[in-house]
Design an enzyme around this catalytic site. Structure first.
Site, PDB file in Angstrom:
ATOM      1  N   GLY A   1       0.808  -1.207   0.000  1.00  0.00           N
ATOM      2  CA  GLY A   1       0.000   0.000   0.000  1.00  0.00           C
ATOM      3  C   GLY A   1       0.841   1.257   0.000  1.00  0.00           C
ATOM      4  O   GLY A   1       2.026   1.232  -0.309  1.00  0.00           O
TER       5      GLY A   1
ATOM      6  N   ALA B   1       3.412   6.332  -8.130  1.00  0.00           N
ATOM      7  CA  ALA B   1       3.391   6.078  -9.580  1.00  0.00           C
ATOM      8  C   ALA B   1       4.146   4.799  -9.951  1.00  0.00           C
ATOM      9  O   ALA B   1       3.821   4.149 -10.946  1.00  0.00           O
ATOM     10  CB  ALA B   1       3.984   7.279 -10.316  1.00  0.00           C
TER      11      ALA B   1
ATOM     12  N   LEU C   1      10.659   3.401 -11.272  1.00  0.00           N
ATOM     13  CA  LEU C   1      10.291   4.763 -11.675  1.00  0.00           C
ATOM     14  C   LEU C   1      11.023   5.750 -10.775  1.00  0.00           C
ATOM     15  O   LEU C   1      11.205   5.487  -9.582  1.00  0.00           O
ATOM     16  CB  LEU C   1       8.776   4.976 -11.562  1.00  0.00           C
ATOM     17  CG  LEU C   1       8.034   4.959 -12.911  1.00  0.00           C
ATOM     18  CD1 LEU C   1       8.192   3.610 -13.573  1.00  0.00           C
ATOM     19  CD2 LEU C   1       6.587   5.319 -12.748  1.00  0.00           C
TER      20      LEU C   1
ATOM     21  N   MET D   1      11.368   6.058  -6.800  1.00  0.00           N
ATOM     22  CA  MET D   1      10.097   6.209  -6.078  1.00  0.00           C
ATOM     23  C   MET D   1       9.984   5.121  -5.028  1.00  0.00           C
ATOM     24  O   MET D   1      10.283   3.953  -5.279  1.00  0.00           O
ATOM     25  CB  MET D   1       8.928   6.140  -7.040  1.00  0.00           C
ATOM     26  CG  MET D   1       8.848   7.360  -7.910  1.00  0.00           C
ATOM     27  SD  MET D   1       7.324   7.399  -8.849  1.00  0.00           S
ATOM     28  CE  MET D   1       7.651   8.818  -9.892  1.00  0.00           C
ATOM     29  N   SER D   2       9.559   5.516  -3.843  1.00  0.00           N
ATOM     30  CA  SER D   2       9.421   4.590  -2.720  1.00  0.00           C
ATOM     31  C   SER D   2       8.404   5.172  -1.748  1.00  0.00           C
ATOM     32  O   SER D   2       8.362   6.400  -1.544  1.00  0.00           O
ATOM     33  CB  SER D   2      10.770   4.431  -2.004  1.00  0.00           C
ATOM     34  OG  SER D   2      10.589   3.864  -0.731  1.00  0.00           O
TER      35      SER D   2
ATOM     36  N   GLN E   1      14.890  -8.607  -3.321  1.00  0.00           N
ATOM     37  CA  GLN E   1      13.585  -9.258  -3.144  1.00  0.00           C
ATOM     38  C   GLN E   1      13.163  -9.958  -4.435  1.00  0.00           C
ATOM     39  O   GLN E   1      12.681 -11.104  -4.408  1.00  0.00           O
ATOM     40  CB  GLN E   1      12.550  -8.211  -2.751  1.00  0.00           C
ATOM     41  CG  GLN E   1      11.114  -8.693  -2.839  1.00  0.00           C
ATOM     42  CD  GLN E   1      10.134  -7.675  -2.310  1.00  0.00           C
ATOM     43  OE1 GLN E   1      10.002  -7.539  -1.099  1.00  0.00           O
ATOM     44  NE2 GLN E   1       9.439  -6.965  -3.173  1.00  0.00           N
TER      45      GLN E   1
ATOM     46  N   HIS F   1       4.098   1.957  -8.289  1.00  0.00           N
ATOM     47  CA  HIS F   1       3.136   0.853  -8.165  1.00  0.00           C
ATOM     48  C   HIS F   1       2.149   0.870  -9.342  1.00  0.00           C
ATOM     49  O   HIS F   1       1.787  -0.180  -9.876  1.00  0.00           O
ATOM     50  CB  HIS F   1       2.336   0.975  -6.860  1.00  0.00           C
ATOM     51  CG  HIS F   1       3.155   0.808  -5.612  1.00  0.00           C
ATOM     52  ND1 HIS F   1       3.465   1.855  -4.790  1.00  0.00           N
ATOM     53  CD2 HIS F   1       3.711  -0.286  -5.055  1.00  0.00           C
ATOM     54  CE1 HIS F   1       4.179   1.414  -3.760  1.00  0.00           C
ATOM     55  NE2 HIS F   1       4.341   0.116  -3.894  1.00  0.00           N
TER      56      HIS F   1
HETATM   57  O1  PAF Z   1       7.666  -5.138  -1.971  1.00  0.00           O
HETATM   58  C1  PAF Z   1       6.727  -5.125  -1.145  1.00  0.00           C
HETATM   59  O2  PAF Z   1       5.899  -4.204  -1.112  1.00  0.00           O
HETATM   60  C2  PAF Z   1       6.607  -6.273  -0.156  1.00  0.00           C
HETATM   61  O3  PAF Z   1       7.859  -6.731   0.245  1.00  0.00           O
HETATM   62  C3  PAF Z   1       5.735  -7.428  -0.671  1.00  0.00           C
HETATM   63  C4  PAF Z   1       6.337  -8.069  -1.911  1.00  0.00           C
HETATM   64  C5  PAF Z   1       4.338  -6.902  -0.998  1.00  0.00           C
HETATM   65  C6  PAF Z   1       5.614  -8.507   0.393  1.00  0.00           C
HETATM   66  O4  PAF Z   1       5.061  -8.013   1.563  1.00  0.00           O
END
Ligand code: PAF
Length: 280
Positions: free
Chosen positions: A27, A31, A173, A181-182, A150, A33
Site C-alpha cells: 500500500g 506512480a 520509476l 520512487m518509494s 527481493q 506501483h
Molecule cells: O515489496 C513489497 O511491497 C513487499 O515486500 C511485498 C512483496 C508486498 C511482500 O510483503
C-alpha cells in the site's frame, strides 16, 4: 473494482480465473506501483493487487507501526489504473494462526546486502508472498526492480518450488532528480529529500566507471560510500554484484547490478542499477 478483506471472499471471486496477473504491495501506492499495475494488465486478466503491511518482514525497531496505511487513496489509484480486484486482509486474516511454518530463502541470496542488516526480512517476504500466491493463484506476478534482492528471492522461490507463475520485473520509476520512487520517501524531511537523490548519482557513477573498463570494484564502492557519507548518509552498503547470484562478480558474470542502501535520519532507502553485459 472490487475490494475484498477475507480469503474466502477472494477465493469465491477468483474461482476459475486462469489468467490472473498479480501485483503484491504494502500500500501507500505511488506512480511506481501504478506502473506495475499497467505492466500486469499487459500480461493477464483479471489484475489483482494486494495491500498488506506484512509484520513478518519487519524487524524489531523497524517502521512496521508507522508504515503509512492509506487504503482509501490506494483503492482510488488502483481503480484509476484499471486494477480489477484488491485483496486487503488484516493481520488476523493473513495469519489466523501463528506462522510457525516459514520459508527460508537460500543464504547466498538473502543473508547478504539488505539481509545482513534486516535479519529475517527475506524469510518474512518469501513467506507472505507464498501465502499470497496460494490465495490469489496467479499465472503472472509483477515485482518492481527497485527491490532487486527481493525480486531475486522471489524468482528463486518460484523456481525451486516449481510454482506455475511467471515473474515479471517492472522497471524502477524515478523522480525528476533521479530518486527512486518509494513509499518511504514520504518520511524524508526537506533537506533529506535533496540529499536522497545522491544515492542514485553515486550508483550511476559506479556503473559508468565499470562500463568504461574500471575493474577495481572495491575502490569504486568505497569512493561512492565516502561521497554519500560526506553528503549526510549513514551507509549500510554499496556493492557491485552479479545480477543473477548477487555474489561478487566473477569473470563469468554477464550481468551486473550495483546496489546501495543507507539512512537519512530515520529513513532507510535502497536503490540499484543494472549494467548490461559489462564484459563484452
Ligand atoms: O515489496 C513489497 O511491497 C513487499 O515486500 C511485498 C512483496 C508486498 C511482500 O510483503
Amino acid at each position: 473494482m472490487q475490494v475484498f478483506h477475507t480469503a474466502a471472499e477472494l477465493r469465491a471471486a477468483l474461482g476459475g480465473e486462469a489468467g490472473t496477473a498479480f501485483v503484491p504491495t504494502m500500500g501507500n501506492l505511488h506512480a511506481g506501483h501504478v506502473s506495475l499495475i499497467e505492466l500486469a494488465k499487459r500480461h493477464g486478466q483479471p489484475v489483482v493487487a494486494s495491500i498488506f503491511v506484512n509484520p513478518l518482514q519487519f524487524g524489531a525497531g523497524e517502521d512496521f507501526e508507522r508504515y503509512p496505511r492509506t487504503l482509501q487513496a490506494d483503492c482510488e489509484k488502483l481503480a484509476a489504473a484499471g486494477c480489477d480486484l484488491v485483496f486487503a486482509p488484516d493481520v488476523a486474516e493473513m495469519y489466523p494462526v501463528p506462522q510457525t511454518f516459514t520459508v527460508q530463502p537460500p543464504g547466498s541470496l538473502a543473508n547478504d546486502l539488505c539481509g545482513a542488516f534486516r535479519t529475517g526480512h527475506f524469510s518474512g517476504v518469501a513467506t507472505v508472498v507464498l501465502k499470497l500466491f496460494n490465495l490469489v493463484q496467479p499465472r503472472v506476478a509483477v515485482f518492481g526492480k527497485k527491490d532487486f534482492q527481493q525480486l531475486r528471492v522471489i524468482q528463486e522461490l518460484v523456481r525451486q518450488f516449481n510454482l506455475p507463475i511467471d515473474i515479471v520485473a517492472g522497471d524502477t520509476l524515478r523522480e525528476a532528480d533521479g530518486l527512486a520512487m518509494s513509499s518511504r520517501n514520504a518520511y524524508l524531511g526537506a533537506t533529506e529529500r535533496i540529499q536522497a537523490a545522491q544515492l542514485q548519482r553515486e550508483l550511476a557513477a559506479i556503473a559508468a566507471a565499470v562500463q568504461a573498463g574500471e575493474r577495481d570494484f572495491e575502490v569504486l564502492a568505497a569512493t561512492a560510500a565516502r561521497h554519500l557519507k560526506m553528503a549526510g548518509w549513514r551507509i549500510d552498503y554499496v556493492e557491485l554484484r552479479d545480477a543473477a547470484t548477487l555474489q561478487p562478480p566473477t569473470p563469468d558474470s554477464t550481468r551486473l547490478v550495483v546496489l546501495g542502501a543507507g539512512w537519512l535520519g530515520n529513513t532507510r532507502l535502497i536503490d540499484n542499477l543494472e549494467l548490461a553485459n559489462p564484459f563484452e
